[in-house]
Design a protein around this motif. Sequence first.
Motif, PDB file in Angstrom:
ATOM      1  N   ARG A  19       9.557   2.110   0.471  1.00 36.97           N
ATOM      2  CA  ARG A  19      10.058   1.489   1.698  1.00 36.97           C
ATOM      3  C   ARG A  19       9.809   2.351   2.936  1.00 36.97           C
ATOM      4  N   GLU A  20       8.794   3.209   2.863  1.00 34.97           N
ATOM      5  CA  GLU A  20       8.448   4.066   4.001  1.00 34.97           C
ATOM      6  C   GLU A  20       7.018   3.825   4.486  1.00 34.97           C
ATOM      7  N   GLY A  21       6.052   3.782   3.580  1.00 33.19           N
ATOM      8  CA  GLY A  21       4.655   3.607   3.963  1.00 33.19           C
ATOM      9  C   GLY A  21       4.354   2.188   4.400  1.00 33.19           C
ATOM     10  N   ASN A  22       3.381   2.044   5.268  1.00 32.94           N
ATOM     11  CA  ASN A  22       2.990   0.726   5.761  1.00 32.94           C
ATOM     12  C   ASN A  22       2.038   0.044   4.786  1.00 32.94           C
ATOM     13  N   ILE A  23       2.189  -1.256   4.657  1.00 39.58           N
ATOM     14  CA  ILE A  23       1.290  -2.043   3.815  1.00 39.58           C
ATOM     15  C   ILE A  23      -0.026  -2.299   4.542  1.00 39.58           C
ATOM     16  N   PHE A  24       0.044  -2.473   5.856  1.00 35.41           N
ATOM     17  CA  PHE A  24      -1.128  -2.843   6.645  1.00 35.41           C
ATOM     18  C   PHE A  24      -1.622  -1.656   7.474  1.00 35.41           C
ATOM     19  N   PRO A  25      -2.957  -1.488   7.596  1.00 36.37           N
ATOM     20  CA  PRO A  25      -3.498  -0.356   8.353  1.00 36.37           C
ATOM     21  C   PRO A  25      -3.451  -0.532   9.877  1.00 36.37           C
ATOM     22  N   VAL A  26      -3.331  -1.756  10.357  1.00 38.42           N
ATOM     23  CA  VAL A  26      -3.304  -2.006  11.803  1.00 38.42           C
ATOM     24  C   VAL A  26      -2.055  -2.802  12.163  1.00 38.42           C
ATOM     25  N   SER A  27      -1.727  -2.823  13.451  1.00 38.01           N
ATOM     26  CA  SER A  27      -0.549  -3.559  13.895  1.00 38.01           C
ATOM     27  C   SER A  27      -0.811  -5.065  13.852  1.00 38.01           C
ATOM     28  N   MET A  28       0.261  -5.827  13.988  1.00 39.75           N
ATOM     29  CA  MET A  28       0.152  -7.279  13.934  1.00 39.75           C
ATOM     30  C   MET A  28      -0.598  -7.839  15.134  1.00 39.75           C
ATOM     31  N   ILE A  29      -0.653  -7.092  16.205  1.00 41.28           N
ATOM     32  CA  ILE A  29      -1.327  -7.549  17.419  1.00 41.28           C
ATOM     33  C   ILE A  29      -2.850  -7.494  17.269  1.00 41.28           C
ATOM     34  N   SER A  30      -3.345  -6.642  16.394  1.00 43.89           N
ATOM     35  CA  SER A  30      -4.781  -6.488  16.208  1.00 43.89           C
ATOM     36  C   SER A  30      -5.348  -7.656  15.404  1.00 43.89           C
ATOM     37  N   TYR A  31      -6.221  -8.428  16.014  1.00 45.03           N
ATOM     38  CA  TYR A  31      -6.842  -9.556  15.319  1.00 45.03           C
ATOM     39  C   TYR A  31      -8.113  -9.149  14.565  1.00 45.03           C
ATOM     40  N   ARG A  32      -8.582  -7.926  14.766  1.00 43.14           N
ATOM     41  CA  ARG A  32      -9.839  -7.517  14.138  1.00 43.14           C
ATOM     42  C   ARG A  32      -9.712  -7.376  12.630  1.00 43.14           C
ATOM     43  N   ARG A  33      -8.692  -6.696  12.184  1.00 43.54           N
ATOM     44  CA  ARG A  33      -8.521  -6.453  10.748  1.00 43.54           C
ATOM     45  C   ARG A  33      -7.143  -6.953  10.317  1.00 43.54           C
ATOM     46  N   LEU A  34      -6.826  -8.155  10.697  1.00 50.04           N
ATOM     47  CA  LEU A  34      -5.499  -8.703  10.496  1.00 50.04           C
ATOM     48  C   LEU A  34      -5.133  -8.864   9.027  1.00 50.04           C
ATOM     49  N   SER A  35      -6.095  -9.180   8.190  1.00 47.61           N
ATOM     50  CA  SER A  35      -5.788  -9.449   6.790  1.00 47.61           C
ATOM     51  C   SER A  35      -5.986  -8.236   5.878  1.00 47.61           C
ATOM     52  N   ASP A  36      -6.376  -7.096   6.424  1.00 48.33           N
ATOM     53  CA  ASP A  36      -6.576  -5.904   5.597  1.00 48.33           C
ATOM     54  C   ASP A  36      -5.248  -5.344   5.108  1.00 48.33           C
ATOM     55  N   VAL A  37      -5.277  -4.851   3.867  1.00 46.30           N
ATOM     56  CA  VAL A  37      -4.106  -4.234   3.243  1.00 46.30           C
ATOM     57  C   VAL A  37      -4.548  -2.887   2.674  1.00 46.30           C
ATOM     58  N   HIS A  38      -3.697  -1.866   2.822  1.00 44.20           N
ATOM     59  CA  HIS A  38      -3.997  -0.577   2.197  1.00 44.20           C
ATOM     60  C   HIS A  38      -4.083  -0.747   0.685  1.00 44.20           C
ATOM     61  N   ASN A  39      -5.007  -0.043   0.046  1.00 43.67           N
ATOM     62  CA  ASN A  39      -5.063  -0.075  -1.416  1.00 43.67           C
ATOM     63  C   ASN A  39      -3.899   0.685  -2.036  1.00 43.67           C
ATOM     64  N   ARG A  40      -3.523   1.778  -1.396  1.00 37.72           N
ATOM     65  CA  ARG A  40      -2.401   2.597  -1.863  1.00 37.72           C
ATOM     66  C   ARG A  40      -1.468   2.889  -0.691  1.00 37.72           C
ATOM     67  N   CYS A  41      -0.218   3.097  -1.021  1.00 39.24           N
ATOM     68  CA  CYS A  41       0.765   3.470  -0.007  1.00 39.24           C
ATOM     69  C   CYS A  41       0.452   4.881   0.485  1.00 39.24           C
ATOM     70  N   SER A  42       0.555   5.092   1.765  1.00 38.60           N
ATOM     71  CA  SER A  42       0.254   6.404   2.345  1.00 38.60           C
ATOM     72  C   SER A  42       1.332   7.437   2.015  1.00 38.60           C
ATOM     73  N   LYS A  43       2.519   7.013   1.654  1.00 37.45           N
ATOM     74  CA  LYS A  43       3.619   7.940   1.347  1.00 37.45           C
ATOM     75  C   LYS A  43       3.723   8.246  -0.145  1.00 37.45           C
ATOM     76  N   CYS A  44       3.858   7.195  -0.969  1.00 36.12           N
ATOM     77  CA  CYS A  44       4.141   7.412  -2.396  1.00 36.12           C
ATOM     78  C   CYS A  44       2.937   7.155  -3.305  1.00 36.12           C
ATOM     79  N   GLN A  45       1.820   6.737  -2.739  1.00 37.57           N
ATOM     80  CA  GLN A  45       0.587   6.471  -3.469  1.00 37.57           C
ATOM     81  C   GLN A  45       0.699   5.321  -4.475  1.00 37.57           C
TER      82      GLN A  45
END
Length: 134
Positions: A19-45
């Motif tokens: 409940r700490e790392g972000n699922i998405f690499p960009v903010s919701m305002i960014s339309y360029r990579r809106l549907s991208d999701v991190h493969n791994r959590c940046s905090k807990c992997q």
Amino acid sequence: MSQKSLGGAILSGNCPRCREGNIFPVSMISYRRLSDVHNRCSKCQAVLTPEPDFFYGAMYISYAFSVALVVNVLIILNYVFDDPDVWTYVSTVLVVNIILIPVMLRYSKVLYLYAVGKLSYDPNWKNKSPELDE
């Protein structure tokens, strides 16, 4: 650090495990990579995409959001304008849907990951060995 609630983590788009790392690499305002999701959590992997095309199931949640949007817009327009023309319904639904696409797309993926993904909240994830979730 205080523990984030389930609702707060879902609204923030955070990892279901820590409940700490972000699922998405960009903010919701960014339309360029809106549907991208991190493969791994940046905090807990934790693995956020357990298999290829995992998030195709989120289309059902997005469809439910769209149906709810159409029904609500129709009810509001009927109540406010007392039976407007069809073009008013269609144009209002299109405009509101285009405005809310980022929100519906993001939250359908977040809800799908929380509901179907096999990650559960672990408040002691920092104390565990650095093994990777597979």
